[in-house]
Design a protein around this motif. Structure first.
Motif, PDB file in Angstrom:
ATOM      1  N   GLU A  99       3.813   0.282   9.948  1.00  0.00           N
ATOM      2  CA  GLU A  99       5.018   0.672   9.203  1.00  0.00           C
ATOM      3  C   GLU A  99       5.448  -0.397   8.204  1.00  0.00           C
ATOM      4  OE1 GLU A  99       6.105   3.706   9.535  1.00  0.00           O
ATOM      5  OE2 GLU A  99       4.626   4.068  11.114  1.00  0.00           O
ATOM      6  N   VAL A 100       4.586  -1.386   7.970  1.00  0.00           N
ATOM      7  CA  VAL A 100       4.981  -2.510   7.117  1.00  0.00           C
ATOM      8  C   VAL A 100       4.893  -2.135   5.642  1.00  0.00           C
ATOM      9  CG1 VAL A 100       4.306  -4.818   6.316  1.00  0.00           C
ATOM     10  CG2 VAL A 100       4.425  -4.321   8.777  1.00  0.00           C
ATOM     11  N   TYR A 113      -6.574   4.240   4.848  1.00  0.00           N
ATOM     12  CA  TYR A 113      -7.943   3.903   4.453  1.00  0.00           C
ATOM     13  C   TYR A 113      -8.298   2.477   4.869  1.00  0.00           C
ATOM     14  CZ  TYR A 113     -11.472   1.910   1.383  1.00  0.00           C
ATOM     15  OH  TYR A 113     -12.554   1.209   0.902  1.00  0.00           O
ATOM     16  N   ALA A 114      -7.409   1.524   4.583  1.00  0.00           N
ATOM     17  CA  ALA A 114      -7.680   0.125   4.918  1.00  0.00           C
ATOM     18  C   ALA A 114      -7.814  -0.064   6.423  1.00  0.00           C
ATOM     19  CB  ALA A 114      -6.582  -0.776   4.356  1.00  0.00           C
ATOM     20  N   PHE A 115      -6.892   0.538   7.191  1.00  0.00           N
ATOM     21  CA  PHE A 115      -6.937   0.368   8.643  1.00  0.00           C
ATOM     22  C   PHE A 115      -8.180   1.033   9.226  1.00  0.00           C
ATOM     23  CE2 PHE A 115      -2.356  -0.751  10.052  1.00  0.00           C
ATOM     24  CZ  PHE A 115      -2.233  -1.626   8.994  1.00  0.00           C
ATOM     25  N   GLY A 116      -8.556   2.202   8.686  1.00  0.00           N
ATOM     26  CA  GLY A 116      -9.785   2.845   9.147  1.00  0.00           C
ATOM     27  C   GLY A 116     -11.008   1.992   8.872  1.00  0.00           C
ATOM     28  N   THR A 117     -11.028   1.365   7.708  1.00  0.00           N
ATOM     29  CA  THR A 117     -12.142   0.480   7.362  1.00  0.00           C
ATOM     30  C   THR A 117     -12.191  -0.729   8.289  1.00  0.00           C
ATOM     31  OG1 THR A 117     -11.994   1.179   5.046  1.00  0.00           O
ATOM     32  CG2 THR A 117     -13.174  -0.867   5.496  1.00  0.00           C
ATOM     33  N   LEU A 118     -11.037  -1.323   8.558  1.00  0.00           N
ATOM     34  CA  LEU A 118     -10.985  -2.480   9.444  1.00  0.00           C
ATOM     35  C   LEU A 118     -11.435  -2.117  10.856  1.00  0.00           C
ATOM     36  CD1 LEU A 118      -7.605  -3.988   8.227  1.00  0.00           C
ATOM     37  CD2 LEU A 118      -9.841  -5.119   8.077  1.00  0.00           C
ATOM     38  N   TRP A 170       0.813  -1.211   0.000  1.00  0.00           N
ATOM     39  CA  TRP A 170       0.000   0.000   0.000  1.00  0.00           C
ATOM     40  C   TRP A 170       0.849   1.264   0.000  1.00  0.00           C
ATOM     41  CZ3 TRP A 170      -2.055  -3.079   4.534  1.00  0.00           C
ATOM     42  CH2 TRP A 170      -1.065  -3.224   5.530  1.00  0.00           C
ATOM     43  N   SER A 171       0.238   2.366  -0.433  1.00  0.00           N
ATOM     44  CA  SER A 171       0.775   3.690  -0.111  1.00  0.00           C
ATOM     45  C   SER A 171       0.307   4.012   1.310  1.00  0.00           C
ATOM     46  CB  SER A 171       0.239   4.732  -1.092  1.00  0.00           C
ATOM     47  OG  SER A 171      -1.170   4.890  -0.912  1.00  0.00           O
ATOM     48  N   GLN A 172       0.854   5.076   1.889  1.00  0.00           N
ATOM     49  CA  GLN A 172       0.424   5.431   3.244  1.00  0.00           C
ATOM     50  C   GLN A 172      -1.050   5.814   3.281  1.00  0.00           C
ATOM     51  OE1 GLN A 172       1.813   5.150   6.343  1.00  0.00           O
ATOM     52  NE2 GLN A 172       3.297   3.942   5.185  1.00  0.00           N
ATOM     53  N   ARG A 201      -6.773  -2.987  -6.155  1.00  0.00           N
ATOM     54  CA  ARG A 201      -6.041  -3.934  -6.999  1.00  0.00           C
ATOM     55  C   ARG A 201      -4.779  -3.346  -7.607  1.00  0.00           C
ATOM     56  NH1 ARG A 201      -9.699  -4.740 -12.486  1.00  0.00           N
ATOM     57  NH2 ARG A 201      -9.864  -2.549 -13.072  1.00  0.00           N
ATOM     58  N   ARG A 202      -4.647  -2.021  -7.642  1.00  0.00           N
ATOM     59  CA  ARG A 202      -3.395  -1.455  -8.168  1.00  0.00           C
ATOM     60  C   ARG A 202      -2.199  -1.826  -7.296  1.00  0.00           C
ATOM     61  NH1 ARG A 202      -6.279   3.535  -6.900  1.00  0.00           N
ATOM     62  NH2 ARG A 202      -5.663   4.383  -4.872  1.00  0.00           N
ATOM     63  N   GLN A 203      -2.467  -2.265  -6.062  1.00  0.00           N
ATOM     64  CA  GLN A 203      -1.378  -2.714  -5.197  1.00  0.00           C
ATOM     65  C   GLN A 203      -0.736  -3.998  -5.740  1.00  0.00           C
ATOM     66  OE1 GLN A 203      -2.692  -2.578  -1.027  1.00  0.00           O
ATOM     67  NE2 GLN A 203      -4.013  -0.850  -1.578  1.00  0.00           N
ATOM     68  N   GLY A 204      -1.486  -4.733  -6.552  1.00  0.00           N
ATOM     69  CA  GLY A 204      -0.920  -5.915  -7.190  1.00  0.00           C
ATOM     70  C   GLY A 204       0.211  -5.562  -8.140  1.00  0.00           C
TER      71      GLY A 204
END
Length: 276
Positions: free
Chosen positions: A209-210, A138-143, A131-133, A234-237
């Protein structure tokens, strides 16, 4: 039937004993399955009947998730600490260098197992760490929002929601492209798993920080991404392919972040192809 295995692990405070819950079925070369954050081994149930004729499948509850207790006090949920635990688990089960497939957090762990040459092949489904930061926030907020929702919904309401397609979509559409394919029982169980995961907070903190930027030389790697993934876009792929040039990058049409129930046949074929 779900089993548990106990084994020794090193920790900053000295040797500790921990246990991991797992489901083992099938015959053939060993295949370790690793779920995502807040989930449990049952995430893989839709693909198990398609994998077990060709693989000795070991689907586990990661430490602090499902029926597996949290890591011993003082142990970190960071990659350098969790990966040796998985290595010790395989040793306790009498498995040497299994194939591994992982989803999300499990995909990140699978790639690190591959980088350390602890497995013979890696299939990573929407792996974390590319991911970008902004995308990570966004992902962590969603989780975190999903976790809060799972903890707030009363049990009677959870039961009622799970019995309708609209209710299952409200509970799980963030991770599934086709939430109606999940049974009411599965939706209730995975909502409880998210609610009760003792390792959720520490795992999320460990991931802030991963970034996975290493190649995985000498191990066959498949990275697969659902084209309807709403959590890790999917752009992270593409970034995964740039970091691991030898990886096979596969698109999963019509699949969300947890693709195993969206298209079991496709996911099973990708895993089997990647582990041949």
């Amino acid at each position: 039937m779900v089993s548990k295995v106990s084994f020794p692990v090193g920790s900053p405070g000295g040797p500790r004993t921990m246990s991991v819950a797992y489901e083992r079925r099938g015959t053939g070369e060993p295949l370790l399955l690793l779920h995502g954050i807040g989930h449990h081994w049952q995430a893989w149930e839709p693909v198990l009947p398609l994998l077990t004729p060709e693989r000795d499948v070991i689907a586990i509850d990661l430490p602090g998730f499902g029926s597996s207790p949290a890591l011993p006090h003082g142990m970190s949920y960071e990659l350098p600490a969790v990966v040796p635990v998985l290595g010790a688990l395989c040793e306790a089960l009498g498995v040497q260098r299994p194939h591994v497939a992982g989803n999300s957090l499990g995909g990140l762990l699978a790639l690190e197992l591959g980088r350390q040459k602890l497995v013979r092949s890696v299939t990573a489904l929407s792996p974390a760490g590319f991911w970008s930061q902004a995308e990570r926030r966004y992902a962590f907020g969603t989780l975190l929002a999903m976790r809060r929702g799972a903890r707030l919904v009363p049990e009677p309401v959870l039961g009622r929601l799970s019995r309708t397609a609209a209710g299952r979509a409200a509970l799980t559409s963030t991770i599934y492209a086709r939430p109606g394919r999940r049974s009411p029982q599965a939706v209730v169980a995975e909502t409880r798993a998210l609610r009760d995961a003792t390792g959720f907070g520490e795992t999320l903190d460990a991931g802030r920080e991963v970034l996975f930027t290493s190649d995985v030389p000498g191990v066959p790697v498949t990275v697969a991404w659902g084209d309807r993934d709403r959590l890790l876009l999917r752009r992270q792929g593409i970034r995964a392919k740039q970091a691991i040039p030898g990886a096979r990058l596969v698109r999963l049409p019509g699949c969300g972040h947890v693709p195993m129930s969206d298209d079991p046949a496709l996911v099973a074929r990708v895993i089997l192809d990647g582990s041949r």
